[in-house]
Design an enzyme around this catalytic site. Sequence first.
Site, PDB file in Angstrom:
ATOM      1  N   LYS A   1      15.562 -23.050  96.588  1.00  0.00           N
ATOM      2  CA  LYS A   1      14.844 -22.864  95.474  1.00  0.00           C
ATOM      3  C   LYS A   1      14.910 -21.621  95.033  1.00  0.00           C
ATOM      4  O   LYS A   1      15.132 -20.601  95.499  1.00  0.00           O
ATOM      5  CB  LYS A   1      13.451 -23.296  95.989  1.00  0.00           C
ATOM      6  CG  LYS A   1      12.361 -22.350  96.144  1.00  0.00           C
ATOM      7  CD  LYS A   1      11.087 -23.001  96.591  1.00  0.00           C
ATOM      8  CE  LYS A   1       9.887 -22.238  95.754  1.00  0.00           C
ATOM      9  NZ  LYS A   1       9.621 -20.901  95.595  1.00  0.00           N
TER      10      LYS A   1
ATOM     11  N   ASP B   1      13.550 -27.717 100.002  1.00  0.00           N
ATOM     12  CA  ASP B   1      12.320 -27.278 100.123  1.00  0.00           C
ATOM     13  C   ASP B   1      12.082 -26.839 101.579  1.00  0.00           C
ATOM     14  O   ASP B   1      11.747 -27.786 102.229  1.00  0.00           O
ATOM     15  CB  ASP B   1      11.503 -28.330  99.343  1.00  0.00           C
ATOM     16  CG  ASP B   1      10.013 -27.794  99.285  1.00  0.00           C
ATOM     17  OD1 ASP B   1       9.475 -27.161  99.959  1.00  0.00           O
ATOM     18  OD2 ASP B   1       9.430 -27.711  98.163  1.00  0.00           O
ATOM     19  N   HIS B   2      11.561 -25.746 101.739  1.00  0.00           N
ATOM     20  CA  HIS B   2      11.304 -25.361 103.260  1.00  0.00           C
ATOM     21  C   HIS B   2      10.135 -26.012 103.834  1.00  0.00           C
ATOM     22  O   HIS B   2       9.858 -26.003 104.944  1.00  0.00           O
ATOM     23  CB  HIS B   2      11.464 -23.699 103.416  1.00  0.00           C
ATOM     24  CG  HIS B   2      10.157 -23.080 103.167  1.00  0.00           C
ATOM     25  ND1 HIS B   2       9.885 -22.579 101.688  1.00  0.00           N
ATOM     26  CD2 HIS B   2       8.943 -22.733 103.900  1.00  0.00           C
ATOM     27  CE1 HIS B   2       8.795 -22.018 101.854  1.00  0.00           C
ATOM     28  NE2 HIS B   2       8.036 -22.119 102.976  1.00  0.00           N
TER      29      HIS B   2
ATOM     30  N   GLU C   1      -2.782 -17.894 100.060  1.00  0.00           N
ATOM     31  CA  GLU C   1      -2.113 -16.887 100.906  1.00  0.00           C
ATOM     32  C   GLU C   1      -2.784 -15.399 100.872  1.00  0.00           C
ATOM     33  O   GLU C   1      -3.240 -15.029  99.748  1.00  0.00           O
ATOM     34  CB  GLU C   1      -0.600 -16.672 100.485  1.00  0.00           C
ATOM     35  CG  GLU C   1       0.405 -17.900 100.452  1.00  0.00           C
ATOM     36  CD  GLU C   1       1.722 -17.395  99.725  1.00  0.00           C
ATOM     37  OE1 GLU C   1       2.667 -17.019 100.787  1.00  0.00           O
ATOM     38  OE2 GLU C   1       1.974 -17.775  98.660  1.00  0.00           O
TER      39      GLU C   1
ATOM     40  N   HIS D   1       6.838 -26.989  96.823  1.00  0.00           N
ATOM     41  CA  HIS D   1       5.848 -27.073  97.847  1.00  0.00           C
ATOM     42  C   HIS D   1       4.431 -27.936  97.985  1.00  0.00           C
ATOM     43  O   HIS D   1       4.552 -29.048  98.630  1.00  0.00           O
ATOM     44  CB  HIS D   1       5.427 -25.904  98.550  1.00  0.00           C
ATOM     45  CG  HIS D   1       6.471 -24.858  98.750  1.00  0.00           C
ATOM     46  ND1 HIS D   1       8.043 -25.168  98.885  1.00  0.00           N
ATOM     47  CD2 HIS D   1       6.742 -23.390  98.314  1.00  0.00           C
ATOM     48  CE1 HIS D   1       8.636 -24.119  98.959  1.00  0.00           C
ATOM     49  NE2 HIS D   1       7.901 -23.268  98.590  1.00  0.00           N
TER      50      HIS D   1
ATOM     51  N   LYS E   1      -2.111 -16.184  95.294  1.00  0.00           N
ATOM     52  CA  LYS E   1      -1.824 -14.863  96.475  1.00  0.00           C
ATOM     53  C   LYS E   1      -2.910 -14.186  96.523  1.00  0.00           C
ATOM     54  O   LYS E   1      -3.831 -14.095  95.693  1.00  0.00           O
ATOM     55  CB  LYS E   1      -0.476 -14.264  95.330  1.00  0.00           C
ATOM     56  CG  LYS E   1       0.650 -15.041  95.410  1.00  0.00           C
ATOM     57  CD  LYS E   1       1.612 -14.703  96.492  1.00  0.00           C
ATOM     58  CE  LYS E   1       2.828 -15.405  96.269  1.00  0.00           C
ATOM     59  NZ  LYS E   1       3.543 -15.867  97.255  1.00  0.00           N
TER      60      LYS E   1
HETATM   61  C1  BG6 Z   1       8.159 -19.584  98.733  1.00  0.00           C
HETATM   62  C2  BG6 Z   1       7.439 -18.879  97.817  1.00  0.00           C
HETATM   63  O1  BG6 Z   1       8.995 -20.644  98.194  1.00  0.00           O
HETATM   64  O2  BG6 Z   1       7.029 -20.175  99.592  1.00  0.00           O
HETATM   65  C3  BG6 Z   1       6.485 -17.635  98.070  1.00  0.00           C
HETATM   66  O3  BG6 Z   1       8.539 -18.138  96.810  1.00  0.00           O
HETATM   67  C4  BG6 Z   1       5.584 -18.086  99.174  1.00  0.00           C
HETATM   68  O4  BG6 Z   1       5.871 -17.058  97.002  1.00  0.00           O
HETATM   69  C5  BG6 Z   1       6.226 -19.046 100.215  1.00  0.00           C
HETATM   70  O5  BG6 Z   1       4.848 -17.060  99.800  1.00  0.00           O
HETATM   71  C6  BG6 Z   1       4.971 -19.571 101.225  1.00  0.00           C
HETATM   72  O6  BG6 Z   1       5.627 -20.329 102.157  1.00  0.00           O
HETATM   73  P1  BG6 Z   1       4.818 -20.625 103.492  1.00  0.00           P
HETATM   74  O7  BG6 Z   1       5.776 -21.298 104.476  1.00  0.00           O
HETATM   75  O8  BG6 Z   1       4.497 -19.232 103.995  1.00  0.00           O
HETATM   76  O9  BG6 Z   1       3.745 -21.189 102.891  1.00  0.00           O
END
Ligand code: BG6
Length: 504
Positions: free
Chosen positions: A161, A190-191, A229, A253, A353
């Site tokens: 991504k 998409d992690h 976050e 996400h 954020k």
């Molecule tokens: C990433 C974003 O894809 O996902 C970041 O670019 C974000 O900005 C992150 O902090 C959040 O991932 P997770 O797994 O910490 O919720």
Amino acid sequence: MANGSFEQKKPEACAFVIFGVTGDLTHRLVMPSLYNLAAAGLLPDKFCIVGIARKGMTSEKLRENLLEGLRKFATRPVEDEIAKRLLHCVTSVEADPSEPESFDHLKEQLEKLEAARNTGGNRLFYLATPPSAFAPIAQQLGRVGLLKEEGDAWRRLVVEKPFGTDLASAKALNDQLLELLTEHQIYRIDHYLGKETVQNIMVLRFANGMFEPIWNRHHIDHVQITVEEKLGVGHRGSFYDATGALRDMVPNHLFQLLSLVAMEPPARFDAHTVRNEKAEVLGAIQPQSEAEALTNSVRGQYTAGEIGDTEIPNYRGIKDVRADSTTETYAALKLTIDNWRWAGVPFYLRTGKALGLKRTEVAIKFRQAPFAMFSCTPIETLAENYLVIGIEPTQGITLQFNTKVPGPSIRTDGVQMKFNYKDYFQVEPATGYETLIYDCMIGDNILFQRADSVEAGWRAVQPFIDAWKKAGANGLQAYPAGSEGPDAATDLMARDGRSWRKLT
Ligand code: BG6
């Protein structure tokens, strides 16, 4: 993603080619995941890692660089024996899409390595690079014939991504890739789909008989999807200022969470059927005009503040952020889904954020009991009925309901029944990428985004992107770092007589 509880098999022999091998993503996620797979005995016996590195970087130097990264980012103590075995597979090769002939050289080198390691021609190209390099690299790989599947040998391309920056650019990238590869060869990562609790949404809904009958507009009042976050923008000023909270988080996400919660039950647990249902529900998000998008959204930008003991500087003071930036670091949206299951059920999404809390959750709010039969409990004081799927910081599921307070009179109070993953399962600490990388190697693309869902996601957020761009600084809400976000996000729900779920 294995379907069932059988032992996982080793993937077939293959070459794993990493573009961006000395970059942050490779160090933080790809190598630690390969290490965890190696430790679990889940890498192929015949395997090689080809790192596409800078000019003049020897394989020895690259291995040192990767080992250093591994020691820093591994999710468990690094055992020398396993690290040595993994790094022994690494070879450094130079290739740069601005020098096309370097890809002819890459082809020669790769074919030699494949013959030496007996990998059978199966290849996985992992693009851990800035997005501007995705198409140029794919084009060069295609030109020299490295992407063409021949006989039984497979060729796969993993794309990170962000996939595009709006609907038009996502479509253009899909078109470029689909000229070179067929859809089944493309793995758009998409992690979020690597997270256990995210995958568990499907199990919760479809492996239990009790939720599905009430999973609809007759019983559900609304759905809240929250990704808050604590982290600010840090050193990513240049990327973030051009991107913003909406593009960074929502079409990818948050929409993964939304589609898993809202999709229809797939008839089969296979990539084609599951991805059809996900694309279908994203395609059913009601299109909004720009005026509606403004009414149904809130965007904010953080100002200086404190999170715990840490001072967070004003967003506009961050390196590489424009002093008059109108980029949002907070976004809240109200969406509706036009189908029989969800008609009239709002989905409220929020992400930001530099907030006071780290929290990722999906909260399903059920309709209230229709009247208060217990005279000393007015309806408005009944606890709200929520089913909460917790992703961060606690992975688990919570059901919130009313119960009788012990004593001679009937008084009610809200209580919670909690399932916490770590109380039941012993899970090795992982990056969340292991499943995704393993799935790429075994050719299971159930957890990867298909072209149509990526485009459906962008289509749904495009009115917000356009309306916010035109509005500029108008309507952009300031919120102090460490707070809950802009007050206007509370108002977005309050005007519908609803509120965001409070943490108890
Ligand atoms: C990433 C974003 O894809 O996902 C970041 O670019 C974000 O900005 C992150 O902090 C959040 O991932 P997770 O797994 O910490 O919720």
